[in-house]
Design an enzyme around this catalytic site. Sequence first.
Site, PDB file in Angstrom:
ATOM      1  N   GLY A  11       0.817  -1.207   0.000  1.00  0.00           N
ATOM      2  CA  GLY A  11       0.000   0.000   0.000  1.00  0.00           C
ATOM      3  C   GLY A  11       0.850   1.255   0.000  1.00  0.00           C
ATOM      4  O   GLY A  11       2.080   1.201   0.102  1.00  0.00           O
ATOM      5  N   ASP A  12       0.205   2.405  -0.133  1.00  0.00           N
ATOM      6  CA  ASP A  12       0.878   3.710  -0.112  1.00  0.00           C
ATOM      7  C   ASP A  12       1.900   3.858  -1.235  1.00  0.00           C
ATOM      8  O   ASP A  12       2.885   4.583  -1.106  1.00  0.00           O
ATOM      9  CB  ASP A  12       1.572   3.939   1.243  1.00  0.00           C
ATOM     10  CG  ASP A  12       0.616   3.796   2.416  1.00  0.00           C
ATOM     11  OD1 ASP A  12      -0.435   4.452   2.388  1.00  0.00           O
ATOM     12  OD2 ASP A  12       0.914   3.010   3.335  1.00  0.00           O
ATOM     13  N   LYS A  15      -0.941   5.381  -5.800  1.00  0.00           N
ATOM     14  CA  LYS A  15      -1.931   5.054  -6.833  1.00  0.00           C
ATOM     15  C   LYS A  15      -2.797   6.258  -7.198  1.00  0.00           C
ATOM     16  O   LYS A  15      -3.203   6.417  -8.342  1.00  0.00           O
ATOM     17  CB  LYS A  15      -2.818   3.893  -6.354  1.00  0.00           C
ATOM     18  CG  LYS A  15      -2.071   2.609  -6.083  1.00  0.00           C
ATOM     19  CD  LYS A  15      -3.000   1.506  -5.596  1.00  0.00           C
ATOM     20  CE  LYS A  15      -3.524   1.730  -4.194  1.00  0.00           C
ATOM     21  NZ  LYS A  15      -2.461   1.704  -3.163  1.00  0.00           N
ATOM     22  N   GLY A  39      -6.076   5.355   1.722  1.00  0.00           N
ATOM     23  CA  GLY A  39      -5.585   6.726   1.730  1.00  0.00           C
ATOM     24  C   GLY A  39      -4.887   7.059   0.430  1.00  0.00           C
ATOM     25  O   GLY A  39      -3.823   6.521   0.140  1.00  0.00           O
ATOM     26  N   HIS A  40      -5.501   7.913  -0.384  1.00  0.00           N
ATOM     27  CA  HIS A  40      -4.904   8.337  -1.650  1.00  0.00           C
ATOM     28  C   HIS A  40      -4.766   9.856  -1.638  1.00  0.00           C
ATOM     29  O   HIS A  40      -5.735  10.562  -1.360  1.00  0.00           O
ATOM     30  CB  HIS A  40      -5.785   7.913  -2.835  1.00  0.00           C
ATOM     31  CG  HIS A  40      -5.942   6.438  -2.966  1.00  0.00           C
ATOM     32  ND1 HIS A  40      -7.001   5.852  -3.626  1.00  0.00           N
ATOM     33  CD2 HIS A  40      -5.184   5.420  -2.523  1.00  0.00           C
ATOM     34  CE1 HIS A  40      -6.882   4.537  -3.588  1.00  0.00           C
ATOM     35  NE2 HIS A  40      -5.790   4.260  -2.908  1.00  0.00           N
ATOM     36  N   ARG A 143     -22.976 -13.335   7.659  1.00  0.00           N
ATOM     37  CA  ARG A 143     -24.334 -13.085   7.167  1.00  0.00           C
ATOM     38  C   ARG A 143     -25.252 -12.404   8.176  1.00  0.00           C
ATOM     39  O   ARG A 143     -26.454 -12.593   8.170  1.00  0.00           O
ATOM     40  CB  ARG A 143     -24.972 -14.395   6.664  1.00  0.00           C
ATOM     41  CG  ARG A 143     -24.268 -14.969   5.452  1.00  0.00           C
ATOM     42  CD  ARG A 143     -24.621 -16.402   5.233  1.00  0.00           C
ATOM     43  NE  ARG A 143     -24.222 -17.213   6.367  1.00  0.00           N
ATOM     44  CZ  ARG A 143     -24.056 -18.524   6.330  1.00  0.00           C
ATOM     45  NH1 ARG A 143     -24.246 -19.175   5.205  1.00  0.00           N
ATOM     46  NH2 ARG A 143     -23.710 -19.197   7.410  1.00  0.00           N
ATOM     47  N   GLN A 221      -5.559  -0.204  -0.911  1.00  0.00           N
ATOM     48  CA  GLN A 221      -4.487  -0.995  -0.302  1.00  0.00           C
ATOM     49  C   GLN A 221      -3.599  -1.595  -1.415  1.00  0.00           C
ATOM     50  O   GLN A 221      -3.335  -0.933  -2.395  1.00  0.00           O
ATOM     51  CB  GLN A 221      -5.039  -2.058   0.646  1.00  0.00           C
ATOM     52  CG  GLN A 221      -5.692  -1.496   1.909  1.00  0.00           C
ATOM     53  CD  GLN A 221      -7.152  -1.162   1.734  1.00  0.00           C
ATOM     54  OE1 GLN A 221      -7.908  -1.848   1.059  1.00  0.00           O
ATOM     55  NE2 GLN A 221      -7.584  -0.081   2.348  1.00  0.00           N
ATOM     56  N   SER A 297      -4.225   7.915   5.930  1.00  0.00           N
ATOM     57  CA  SER A 297      -5.402   7.592   6.736  1.00  0.00           C
ATOM     58  C   SER A 297      -5.110   7.605   8.226  1.00  0.00           C
ATOM     59  O   SER A 297      -5.971   7.948   9.033  1.00  0.00           O
ATOM     60  CB  SER A 297      -5.951   6.212   6.349  1.00  0.00           C
ATOM     61  OG  SER A 297      -6.576   6.268   5.090  1.00  0.00           O
ATOM     62  N   ARG A 300       0.329   7.626  10.882  1.00  0.00           N
ATOM     63  CA  ARG A 300       1.454   6.883  11.446  1.00  0.00           C
ATOM     64  C   ARG A 300       2.659   6.940  10.509  1.00  0.00           C
ATOM     65  O   ARG A 300       2.507   6.867   9.292  1.00  0.00           O
ATOM     66  CB  ARG A 300       1.072   5.406  11.654  1.00  0.00           C
ATOM     67  CG  ARG A 300       0.000   5.188  12.703  1.00  0.00           C
ATOM     68  CD  ARG A 300      -0.342   3.717  12.864  1.00  0.00           C
ATOM     69  NE  ARG A 300      -1.030   3.180  11.694  1.00  0.00           N
ATOM     70  CZ  ARG A 300      -1.535   1.948  11.624  1.00  0.00           C
ATOM     71  NH1 ARG A 300      -1.400   1.122  12.650  1.00  0.00           N
ATOM     72  NH2 ARG A 300      -2.146   1.537  10.539  1.00  0.00           N
ATOM     73  N   LEU A 329      10.583   8.217  -7.736  1.00  0.00           N
ATOM     74  CA  LEU A 329      11.972   7.988  -8.128  1.00  0.00           C
ATOM     75  C   LEU A 329      12.889   9.072  -7.566  1.00  0.00           C
ATOM     76  O   LEU A 329      14.032   8.807  -7.160  1.00  0.00           O
ATOM     77  CB  LEU A 329      12.090   7.964  -9.655  1.00  0.00           C
ATOM     78  CG  LEU A 329      13.497   7.743 -10.214  1.00  0.00           C
ATOM     79  CD1 LEU A 329      13.953   6.303  -9.985  1.00  0.00           C
ATOM     80  CD2 LEU A 329      13.558   8.083 -11.706  1.00  0.00           C
ATOM     81  N   GLY A 412       7.040   8.423 -11.738  1.00  0.00           N
ATOM     82  CA  GLY A 412       6.759   9.614 -10.951  1.00  0.00           C
ATOM     83  C   GLY A 412       8.038  10.286 -10.488  1.00  0.00           C
ATOM     84  O   GLY A 412       8.933   9.641  -9.935  1.00  0.00           O
TER      85      GLY A 412
END
Length: 425
Positions: A11-12, A15, A39-40, A143, A221, A297, A300, A329, A412
């Site tokens: 993640g992170d 994206k 978190g984006h 359920r 994620q 998000s 941390r 990069l 990037g």
Amino acid sequence: MATIVLGTAFGDEGKGKLVDILSHEVKLCARAQGGHNAGHTVVANGVNYDFHLLPSGLVNPACTNLVGSGAVVHVPTFFKELEDLEKKGLPNVRGRILLSDRCHIITDCHIRVDGLEEKELAGRNIGTTNRGIGPTYSTMASRNGITLSEMFDEEVFERKLRALAYGFKKRFGDLLEYDVDEEVQRFKGYRTELQQYVVDAVPLMSDAQAKGVKILIEGAQALMLDINFGTYPFVTSSNTGLGGIFTGLALDPRKIDNIIGVVKAYSTRVGSGHLPTELFDADGEKLQKIGHEVGVSTGRPRRCGWLDLVVVKYSHAINHYTSLNLTKLDILDTFPVIKVAVAYKDPRTGEEIPSFPADQKLLESVEVVYKEFEGWNSSTTSVTDWYSLPLKARKYIEFIEEFVGVKVGWIGTGPKREDMIVRKV
């Protein structure tokens, strides 16, 4: 036809920036799974936008956005996020966001239980965001969860919420501080407010695909947090890989143009779970500081390490990427030596492990085999042309392509939308 953007590691990876860029070419942007634990961050026109539950495609004023059936929705956060985006000047966000009526609701009861379950684990915490995600997916699987569709039936909603609270109260007793009457009352208002956003997403997706509408799918994620293929149990509670896209959106697998894997130029992870290339030295601190590695998000600090191509290659075997987006990069610009993990060795035998292991004890003890690169020691920030990159930076990227077997189509070079090299792949 659809383009799918997925995280390759923990993640992170960044994206949101690629989704923002690609969303300007599509009419529909969709989330398939997860909740407001995602978190984006998107930087557009000098403004920082943070997305959690909502798709990043909202930055494009001509794009409709859908939270698909595999996602879980915390209603107060939904409205708070819309309000925050409006305050930052995004036009007509309320007219461009839809929620599937099959999404399960995250109640405040789920959130309270999330924290209590983490306490039960004592020193073996999963590292949850305490946003109720896991308990909501658990009640979905057992359920006795509540869908958005059921929320509109006042009698059904109240009966199911009280049953949910009763069951958790039996388990946790007085430790569970939760007022079911307050939440029942609060949803009376949500019921009216939500009406305009909730749709049957199956015919919506079916119609869009039949008409050839360009669709962008934003993964939340990343693969190594997938409930089936990630570093279980230190994972999220949904399928974050390619499979979750189909189960969460009713997407036609025959109508996919691209599956783009997003790879950070180094490794990061938030919370618990093993990170084989994690650095505990000055290089790790430098990556954290220069890369501003703090969870969107959670707030941390992210743990940092060298790029792990064992992870990326394993991820590719599951998600079948057609191209990669290498992000951040420029963070490596001042490192004299850059390392990349190319294999793990079993310390008991000294032999290379053929793939990323499921055995967490083995993973904790693996010997990581690195390939070293001489750093380029010059700025790549805001470079937008492949041949303007230092030769050593290009060699680094070409090695990634060769090792994983997938071309890097986007690179990037900074936080802004414009800081991106686009290559034909």
